[in-house]
Design a protein around this motif. Structure first.
Motif: not given
Length: 145
Positions: A66-75, A114-120, A123-130
């Protein structure tokens, strides 16, 4: 032996491209024709879909957290910062939602949050899917009679 993209980067790239496609079609799509239509659809539709399908089928997913979802907001955050600075220098802002002279700083900051929240959240959905799509480890214990 081949080199593999680390799971965190494969998922991050997949997330970023998926959101590029979604934001483009939801907010930015233009009515092109001819060759411009094909290149536009290739970049904003085919590439995000193909990358997502590649990620589902072939990309490494072990170790995503889940922490990766926060990292992915960086770019995207760095890109927004770059676009805002460049826009202040040359007067050209790439998107209406980060154009302070056009919509004001308050709405620009709301769009960025708003876009930051969408990315986060995505990202959480992607981690759960993984985690859901990873093969379950087989038990090394065997029942003995």
């Amino acid at each position: 032996m081949g080199w593999r993209v680390p799971a965190v980067w494969a998922a991050g790239l997949t997330l970023w491209m998926a959101i590029v496609g979604i934001v483009y079609h939801a907010l930015l799509a233009l009515d092109f024709d001819g060759l411009r239509w094909w290149t536009d659809q290739g970049l904003h539709t085919a590439v995000p879909i193909a990358l997502f399908l590649w990620w589902l089928a072939f990309a490494p997913r072990a170790g995503l957290a889940r922490r990766h979802a926060l990292w992915w907001i960086g770019w995207p955050g760095l890109y927004m910062l770059y676009a805002l600075i460049r826009g202040e220098i040359d007067g050209r802002h790439p998107y209406f939602f980060i154009d302070p002279p056009k919509i004001g700083w308050g709405p620009v900051l709301l769009w960025i949050v708003a876009l930051g929240v969408v990315f986060w959240l995505a990202g959480l959905v992607l981690v759960a899917l993984a985690k859901k799509s990873q093969p379950r480890p087989s038990s090394s214990r065997r029942c003995r009679p």
